[in-house]
Design an enzyme around this catalytic site. Structure first.
Site: not given
Ligand code: ZN
Length: 498
Positions: A264, A293
């Site tokens: 995160e 991502e």
């Molecule tokens: Zn992620």
């Protein structure tokens, strides 16, 4: 500044304020809000959302965007804002309003129907809803698609602009061809990696303190960010000076919170590093789901699971838990945090098996959209593919086809972004290693040169530049999955001494 653009920005400011309010409510719901707040809060969020929607399609907005569309005196950032708003407007206009409303109503119910079906392991109660969602998604993609574009490509385009089946098919074929056999060599060697030292009882308050240190260590700025707790870890942000992440601490799984916090933080650092010129505009977020991502995965896996990273950090973890870890060597710790084991659940998957979970969903989605697979056949096909690629078979649909929320939300075409993110990360990391001495920096205990490099190459551009362009600018070539396959092969051959 262009006067029309200045006026446009007044609308944008209002939109951003409404969006920030919605984000804050959602954050609050996930972290601190009392359980009984849900229904009344949902009504306020609904009202804010419709105000936001009205603003995006208002008559004046249309006029301004029409006039600014071909303006030549806009900066790169301003042109990106106009382009994005125009695209939103065009997409919206293609869908008949009554169908849009019908679908929104369906969406509002479908996630709770899915949640109940999952809880009760009852696919049949979800199947009719999923059928409707697939129908709507196909119809909407049909309205949006460009000439000659397939329906599934139009869906992919929503999440990764410019990415198509034609690009993804060879990527997943390569995964199937190289990673499935690699995994078959890895699995028999797993008995030698005993992770029980990481399964002792670890005080969650101490875990939190360590994770707080770790977030700051990888570059999360606590003057502009918050770390809280929630059921499932996530990142959200209002602008580049208020980015929030959450974690969840499991007493008996030490590495869970560690890697979710690094993950995160990777997302958060991206958001914190977006240029001031772009933040609080419609292009103030990441370039795409996959690019976002890539930044979390790069931090979590390529950086966070490497030996060089842990050399200066492992002594600090030991200090936090001396009774648990004094007998565990760094070398063994590294093997444990990189153990690859086929499982049923995507969100719990390790680095090697993760993309195979995504591949299964990709294959299923494609067939579902082109009509060669029917909703009622999903559970059987799902189970077959798990057996074939991962060597495991779900006992029930709860651990099988019902595990993910995405389809119930109408997000078809989203899953490939997860796999692409990993592949983008490897391609970017390959260049980073050539330009800076990553291992040396990691051993030094100061990661600033790495975060600065990422800021310079990726983060600062926000969504102003698209993923395809960013990749080309950074790496000098188009998307190339080879780097990811090579990275996985090299890493797991070393760890498992194959
Ligand atoms: Zn992620």
């Amino acid at each position: 500044m262009n006067q029309k653009y200045e006026e446009l920005m007044q609308h944008v400011e209002k939109m951003e304020a409404l969006k920030a309010a919605i984000v804050l409510f959602n954050w609050d719901t996930e972290t601190l809000a009392p359980p009984q707040a849900t229904d009344l809060t949902a009504r306020m969020v609904g009202s804010l959302s419709s105000q936001y929607f009205e603003e995006t399609v208002s008559a004046r907005m249309r006029e301004l965007l029409g006039e600014l569309k071909d303006a030549e005196d806009l900066t790169e950032a301003q042109a990106a804002v106009v382009r994005k708003l125009n695209k939103n407007l065009e997409d919206m206009e293609k869908i008949p309003p009554e169908e849009y409303r019908e679908f929104s109503e369906l969406q509002a119910r479908s996630t709770s129907i899915w949640a109940k079906a999952k809880q009760q392991d009852d696919f049949e109660s979800f199947a009719p809803v999923l059928k409707k969602i697939v129908d709507f998604s196909k119809r909407f993609a049909g309205y949006r698609r460009k000439e000659g574009q397939s329906l599934y490509d139009a869906m992919l385009d929503e999440y990764e602009e410019g990415f198509t089946k034609e690009m993804l098919d060879p990527f997943f074929a390569l995964l199937k061809e190289q990673i499935v056999p690699l995994l078959k060599k890895v699995v028999p060697k797993n008995d030698a990696i005993d992770v029980s030292p990481l399964r002792q009882s670890y005080d969650t308050a101490k875990q939190e303190a360590f994770c707080r240190f770790l977030a700051g260590y990888v570059g999360f700025d606590f003057a502009r960010g918050v770390l809280a707790e929630s059921e499932h870890p996530f990142t959200t942000g209002l602008h580049n000076r208020d980015v929030r992440i959450t974690s969840h601490y499991y007493e008996n799984v030490l590495e869970s919170a560690i890697f979710s916090v690094i993950h995160e933080s990777g997302h958060a650092i991206y958001e914190m590093n977006v240029d001031d010129e772009l933040t609080q505009t419609p292009v103030g977020g990441g370039a795409s789901c996959g690019m976002h991502e890539s930044q979390s995965r790069l931090m979590e896996n390529m950086i966070g699971r490497s030996l060089a990273f842990w050399e200066p950090v492992y002594p600090k973890l030991r200090e936090a838990f001396p009774e648990h870890l004094s007998g565990l060597s760094l070398a063994d710790f590294i093997k444990m945090i990189n153990k690859a084991e086929p499982g049923l659940i995507r969100t719990e998957a390790d680095e090697l098996t993760y993309c195979l979970h995504v591949m299964i969903r990709y294959e299923i989605e494609k067939d579902l959209i082109d009509g060669s697979l029917q909703v009622e056949d999903l559970p059987a096909v799902w189970n077959e593919k798990y057996e074939q690629y991962l060597g495991v078979k779900p006992e029930n649909d709860k651990e099988g086809v019902l595990q993910d929320i995405h389809w119930s939300q109408g997000s078809i075409g989203y899953f490939p972004s997860y796999a692409l993110g990993n592949a983008f990360a490897a391609q970017i990391y390959h260049v980073m290693e050539q330009e800076i001495d990553v291992d040396k920096i990691l051993r030094s205990g100061d990661l600033t040169p790495i975060t600065n490099w990422l800021k310079e190459k990726v983060h600062r551009f926000g969504e102003m530049r698209k993923t395809k362009q960013l990749l080309r600018d950074i790496t000098g070539e188009d998307f190339n999955p080879r780097y990811y396959i090579d990275y996985l092969t090299k890493k797991f051959t070393e760890i498992y001494e194959l």
